[in-house]
Design a protein around this motif. Structure first.
Motif, mmCIF file in Angstrom:
data_model
loop_
_atom_site.group_PDB
_atom_site.id
_atom_site.type_symbol
_atom_site.label_atom_id
_atom_site.label_comp_id
_atom_site.label_asym_id
_atom_site.label_seq_id
_atom_site.Cartn_x
_atom_site.Cartn_y
_atom_site.Cartn_z
ATOM 1 N N ILE A 1 1.071 -1.287 -0.103
ATOM 2 C CA ILE A 1 0.172 -0.048 0.054
ATOM 3 C C ILE A 1 0.888 1.303 -0.027
ATOM 4 C CG2 ILE A 1 -1.654 1.198 1.252
ATOM 5 C CD1 ILE A 1 -2.756 -1.398 2.185
ATOM 6 N N ALA B 1 -3.700 0.871 -5.070
ATOM 7 C CA ALA B 1 -3.529 1.172 -3.863
ATOM 8 C C ALA B 1 -4.974 0.823 -3.183
ATOM 9 C CB ALA B 1 -3.407 2.687 -3.640
ATOM 10 N N SER B 2 -5.933 1.061 -3.779
ATOM 11 C CA SER B 2 -7.356 0.656 -3.448
ATOM 12 C C SER B 2 -7.543 -0.986 -3.442
ATOM 13 C CB SER B 2 -8.517 1.130 -4.350
ATOM 14 O OG SER B 2 -8.620 2.515 -4.331
ATOM 15 N N GLN C 1 0.600 4.132 -2.617
ATOM 16 C CA GLN C 1 0.415 5.417 -2.370
ATOM 17 C C GLN C 1 1.372 6.693 -2.891
ATOM 18 O OE1 GLN C 1 -0.310 4.673 2.127
ATOM 19 N NE2 GLN C 1 -1.786 6.302 1.874
ATOM 20 N N ARG C 2 2.618 6.033 -2.782
ATOM 21 C CA ARG C 2 3.790 7.098 -3.124
ATOM 22 C C ARG C 2 3.786 7.291 -4.886
ATOM 23 N NH1 ARG C 2 8.724 4.308 0.163
ATOM 24 N NH2 ARG C 2 8.145 5.115 2.159
ATOM 25 N N VAL D 1 0.942 7.134 -6.671
ATOM 26 C CA VAL D 1 -0.566 8.052 -6.879
ATOM 27 C C VAL D 1 0.100 9.493 -6.349
ATOM 28 C CG1 VAL D 1 -2.654 8.652 -5.917
ATOM 29 C CG2 VAL D 1 -2.050 6.047 -6.007
ATOM 30 N N SER E 1 -8.286 6.552 1.650
ATOM 31 C CA SER E 1 -7.569 6.486 2.983
ATOM 32 C C SER E 1 -7.223 4.977 3.076
ATOM 33 C CB SER E 1 -8.344 6.947 4.124
ATOM 34 O OG SER E 1 -9.393 6.208 4.479
ATOM 35 N N PHE F 1 -8.765 5.764 -4.144
ATOM 36 C CA PHE F 1 -8.153 5.406 -3.044
ATOM 37 C C PHE F 1 -8.291 6.879 -2.015
ATOM 38 C CE2 PHE F 1 -4.618 5.700 0.051
ATOM 39 C CZ PHE F 1 -4.702 4.294 0.508
ATOM 40 N N GLN G 1 -12.232 3.333 0.233
ATOM 41 C CA GLN G 1 -12.068 3.400 -1.353
ATOM 42 C C GLN G 1 -13.410 3.377 -1.942
ATOM 43 O OE1 GLN G 1 -10.721 0.323 0.555
ATOM 44 N NE2 GLN G 1 -9.326 1.855 1.314
ATOM 45 N N GLN H 1 -4.392 4.463 -8.495
ATOM 46 C CA GLN H 1 -5.492 4.493 -7.435
ATOM 47 C C GLN H 1 -6.055 3.371 -6.913
ATOM 48 O OE1 GLN H 1 -7.475 7.870 -6.168
ATOM 49 N NE2 GLN H 1 -6.909 9.294 -8.006
#
Length: 305
Positions: free
Chosen positions: A33, A246-247, A37-38, A40, A182, A180, A186, A243
């Motif tokens: 994750i 990550a989701s 996130q990075r 995104v 948090s 995404f 999602q 995204q």
């Protein structure tokens, strides 16, 4: 009674092995994750500036281009659905598919035909099982997409938006993916990529206090838009893929944590049942020993008489 105890022990061993697997998958998803996130966060500045550049070109000229020109009576739309290649992620893929179905119904109610493009084996399997037509599909990279994947996806979509509707082209391009928000949230969303809504971009810039840059166009605004069109579509698709990845990892982590917790609860329940079975077995053995000793004592007393 011994057979029942063996059954409980075998079930405890099986559930314990399953718990180890789900715990490992939870930890793997949690580690991925952060990387997702990075990616995104790193893709957003490029996509934002590219959108602002396209908006500046469109608002600063009278160029007619598929990127920004609304069709008076659109009759055909393309929908790109982003799902997962793998399962064990809770309702991640099903929520995206439901959002795509709602979008499809809305577009159909507006009198538009829908061409479907799919990313991920889950979406391909869903449409394949229902024998629905899919224009094109891509699989094998949903948990770790690269920009080259976005380029391969964008190519047929750009070709479709540039064609006339009568020749198999489309008037609108929509994308359905999981945004995404948090680690715990999602949301499956649908977004229209083309034509670009200039009013919405201008309102967003005004709300943030930004001023759209001014440009000189060489050789012409049309040529600039031609060059920006593939970059814009590719960046939007790439951001959506990141995204979605990550989701997917967040949904899988949450699902595996729930599975691990449920396995722990089941082990406790089976352990109590196994203890009760063992206690009943011990009690029965004691009763048999006491009964046997009593019978033996009675037999001995009878022989003495």
């Amino acid at each position: 009674m011994g057979a029942q105890l063996r059954v409980y022990k075998r079930r405890i061993q099986a559930v314990t092995a399953t718990k180890k697997i789900t715990k490992a998958m939870e930890m793997i998803a949690a580690s991925r994750i952060v990387k997702a996130q990075r990616k995104v966060a790193a893709s957003k500045p490029y996509a934002t500036e590219l959108t602002r550049a396209v908006t500046a070109v469109a608002t600063g000229s009278n160029a007619k281009h598929p990127l920004t020109t609304e069709v008076d009576a659109p009759t055909r739309a393309a929908v790109l659905l982003v799902t997962s290649d793998r399962g064990l992620a809770g309702g991640y893929s099903s929520n995206a598919i439901k959002a795509a179905e709602r979008l499809r119904e809305r577009l159909a109610s507006e009198g538009k035909e829908v061409d479907t493009y799919i990313v991920g084996r889950k979406g391909v399997a869903y449409y394949g099982f229902r024998e629905r037509k899919v224009e094109d599909s891509w699989t094998g990279f949903t948990d770790n997409p690269a920009y080259s994947d976005a380029k391969s996806i964008a190519a047929p979509l750009i070709e479709a938006i540039q064609k006339e509707t009568a020749e198999g082209g489309v008037d609108e391009l929509h994308i359905v993916f999981t945004e995404f928000v948090s680690m715990m949230t999602q949301n499956a969303v649908d977004d229209r990529m083309l034509p670009l809504s200039l009013d919405e971009v201008a309102e967003e810039s005004t709300r943030k206090g930004e001023i759209l840059p001014l440009f000189d166009f060489e050789p012409s605004a049309e040529d600039v838009l031609d060059a920006l069109l593939p970059r814009y579509v590719e960046s939007r698709i790439y951001n959506a893929l990141l995204q979605a990845a990550a989701s997917e990892h967040a949904a899988r982590r949450r699902a595996m944590k729930s599975a691990t917790d449920n396995a722990g609860d089941l082990i406790k329940s089976l352990s109590r049942l196994a203890n009760a079975a063992r206690q009943a077995e011990i009690t029965q053995e004691i009763s048999e020993i006491v009964g046997g000793a009593s019978a033996l004592a009675d037999a001995t007393a009878g022989s003495d008489k």
